[in-house]
Design an enzyme around this catalytic site. Sequence first.
Site, mmCIF file in Angstrom:
data_model
loop_
_atom_site.group_PDB
_atom_site.id
_atom_site.type_symbol
_atom_site.label_atom_id
_atom_site.label_comp_id
_atom_site.label_asym_id
_atom_site.label_seq_id
_atom_site.Cartn_x
_atom_site.Cartn_y
_atom_site.Cartn_z
ATOM 1 N N TRP A 1 -18.440 66.440 -53.459
ATOM 2 C CA TRP A 1 -19.770 65.816 -53.399
ATOM 3 C C TRP A 1 -19.628 64.303 -53.289
ATOM 4 C CZ3 TRP A 1 -23.225 64.269 -57.993
ATOM 5 C CH2 TRP A 1 -24.500 63.893 -57.532
ATOM 6 N N ASP B 1 -14.334 72.983 -52.906
ATOM 7 C CA ASP B 1 -15.770 73.211 -53.003
ATOM 8 C C ASP B 1 -16.530 72.161 -52.193
ATOM 9 O OD1 ASP B 1 -18.005 74.461 -55.129
ATOM 10 O OD2 ASP B 1 -18.453 72.416 -54.463
ATOM 11 N N TYR C 1 -23.722 68.210 -48.388
ATOM 12 C CA TYR C 1 -22.840 67.054 -48.533
ATOM 13 C C TYR C 1 -22.544 66.409 -47.171
ATOM 14 C CZ TYR C 1 -21.616 69.368 -53.018
ATOM 15 O OH TYR C 1 -21.625 69.992 -54.238
ATOM 16 N N LYS D 1 -22.118 75.816 -49.683
ATOM 17 C CA LYS D 1 -23.441 76.151 -50.233
ATOM 18 C C LYS D 1 -24.512 75.987 -49.164
ATOM 19 C CE LYS D 1 -21.657 73.917 -54.360
ATOM 20 N NZ LYS D 1 -20.896 72.776 -53.802
ATOM 21 N N HIS E 1 -27.700 76.743 -52.922
ATOM 22 C CA HIS E 1 -27.435 75.464 -53.576
ATOM 23 C C HIS E 1 -28.409 75.119 -54.714
ATOM 24 C CE1 HIS E 1 -25.380 71.363 -52.627
ATOM 25 N NE2 HIS E 1 -25.540 71.540 -53.919
ATOM 26 N N GLN F 1 -23.095 77.923 -60.374
ATOM 27 C CA GLN F 1 -22.494 76.600 -60.523
ATOM 28 C C GLN F 1 -23.542 75.633 -61.073
ATOM 29 O OE1 GLN F 1 -20.944 73.138 -57.616
ATOM 30 N NE2 GLN F 1 -19.771 75.011 -57.384
ATOM 31 N N PRO G 1 -18.094 67.792 -64.079
ATOM 32 C CA PRO G 1 -17.547 68.196 -65.372
ATOM 33 C C PRO G 1 -17.149 67.013 -66.251
ATOM 34 C CG PRO G 1 -15.895 68.490 -63.667
ATOM 35 C CD PRO G 1 -17.176 68.129 -62.962
ATOM 36 N N LEU G 2 -17.112 65.813 -65.651
ATOM 37 C CA LEU G 2 -16.800 64.613 -66.447
ATOM 38 C C LEU G 2 -18.082 63.832 -66.728
ATOM 39 C CD1 LEU G 2 -13.603 63.510 -64.470
ATOM 40 C CD2 LEU G 2 -13.766 65.053 -66.426
ATOM 41 N N GLY G 3 -19.212 64.494 -66.489
ATOM 42 C CA GLY G 3 -20.496 63.838 -66.741
ATOM 43 C C GLY G 3 -20.633 62.545 -65.959
ATOM 44 N N SER H 1 -12.281 63.628 -57.347
ATOM 45 C CA SER H 1 -11.687 62.299 -57.383
ATOM 46 C C SER H 1 -11.083 62.035 -56.020
ATOM 47 C CB SER H 1 -10.599 62.223 -58.455
ATOM 48 O OG SER H 1 -9.984 60.954 -58.380
ATOM 49 N N ASN I 1 -6.321 65.823 -63.037
ATOM 50 C CA ASN I 1 -7.413 66.752 -63.342
ATOM 51 C C ASN I 1 -7.020 68.224 -63.201
ATOM 52 O OD1 ASN I 1 -8.968 64.532 -63.804
ATOM 53 N ND2 ASN I 1 -10.058 64.610 -61.854
HETATM 54 P P1 A2P Z 1 -12.431 58.391 -58.571
HETATM 55 O O1 A2P Z 1 -12.712 59.104 -57.275
HETATM 56 O O2 A2P Z 1 -12.262 56.937 -58.370
HETATM 57 O O3 A2P Z 1 -11.313 59.037 -59.351
HETATM 58 P P2 A2P Z 1 -17.921 63.846 -62.054
HETATM 59 O O4 A2P Z 1 -17.092 64.829 -61.303
HETATM 60 O O5 A2P Z 1 -18.152 64.218 -63.470
HETATM 61 O O6 A2P Z 1 -19.222 63.538 -61.348
HETATM 62 O O7 A2P Z 1 -17.108 62.473 -62.133
HETATM 63 C C1 A2P Z 1 -16.595 61.952 -60.967
HETATM 64 C C2 A2P Z 1 -16.199 60.506 -61.154
HETATM 65 O O8 A2P Z 1 -15.183 60.380 -62.123
HETATM 66 C C3 A2P Z 1 -15.667 59.980 -59.875
HETATM 67 O O9 A2P Z 1 -16.330 58.767 -59.648
HETATM 68 C C4 A2P Z 1 -14.168 59.759 -60.074
HETATM 69 O O10 A2P Z 1 -13.785 58.548 -59.486
HETATM 70 C C5 A2P Z 1 -14.024 59.708 -61.570
HETATM 71 N N1 A2P Z 1 -12.846 60.454 -62.044
HETATM 72 C C6 A2P Z 1 -12.441 61.659 -61.656
HETATM 73 N N2 A2P Z 1 -11.356 62.059 -62.337
HETATM 74 C C7 A2P Z 1 -11.062 61.070 -63.206
HETATM 75 C C8 A2P Z 1 -10.050 60.863 -64.176
HETATM 76 N N3 A2P Z 1 -9.113 61.788 -64.407
HETATM 77 N N4 A2P Z 1 -10.056 59.698 -64.872
HETATM 78 C C9 A2P Z 1 -10.982 58.770 -64.637
HETATM 79 N N5 A2P Z 1 -11.975 58.900 -63.729
HETATM 80 C C10 A2P Z 1 -12.019 60.030 -63.009
#
Ligand code: A2P
Length: 290
Positions: free
Chosen positions: A31, A55, A60, A85, A118, A177, A205-207, A247, A256
Amino acid sequence: KQKGMYLHEKYKGLFVLNNGVKIPCVGYGTWRTPDGIDTVQAVREAIGCGYRHIDTAQLYGNEESVGKGIKESGLNRSELFVTTKLKNTDQGYDSTLRAFEGSMKRLGLDYLDLYLIHWPVPAVFKDDWKQVSRDTWRAFERLYGEGLVRSIGLSNFLPHHIDNIEVSAHIKPSVDQLEIHPFFTQKETAAYCRRKGIQVQAWSPLGHGTILDNPVIKEIGLRYHKTAAQTALRWELQQDILPIPKSLNPERMAQNADIFDFNLTQEECLRITGLGETGRTGPDPDNIDF
Ligand code: A2P
């Protein structure tokens, strides 16, 4: 616990969907990764560092680049699990079949592993979403029946949206999802899906990065020499939730997926769950404007 999960083979742990299809238990999300060389490279890189589950979505706008990345990875198609999707405005029986064809052309694939609706209530179908949703599902069942898709599912569907599909469904959804992270756990919907045998996946998943600086998550991670990101992803996995982190940075991509060599204790999981809900970062499925 479902059979076959937690194979503990780095990067390739599996969940088994309710139709028997195996799905790598971490997905690589795309995304906000715009169509173009960056996405091609990122997907190639992600596959290179071990992801076997990619995914994307029609919405997108990057299916073509995702497809190129897959091709350039040189991996056998059968070793990869690919999800896309259906776009909101293409819901409906005939339009779904057409949209699917378009996605497959852009991806350059002849079958898909998972196709998701979606969003449950597209703005254009707000008044008749119930019927449109069922018609869409009927088209999904046809694609599944024809062997073009190995599994079919939903995205952003809350229990009342799932109930609506099930009124006329012949095939159960395999996946839902949802936006899920430590600050938005969607406990009820996740429990509902679990009861129904629907695999929950977590987007953002990382908010959106909001969990990265949380002192509790960081401290728990440090006990295992893991980052906050890895700790949150592991917390999701240990609840049988399949995270789809994204990322563009190769180091963070690899990080990750490197979440199979430690186990959070139940107490640690509960501490993370109890951090407090700050709510969703994305749209409310009942009130979207697209
Ligand atoms: P980047 O592409 O520069 O790594 P989410 O999936 O929760 O929406 O979060 C995505 C964001 O978190 C992306 O902007 C990504 O930026 C960043 N991110 C992804 N993995 C990590 C990680 N292991 N540590 C720090 N930031 C991360």
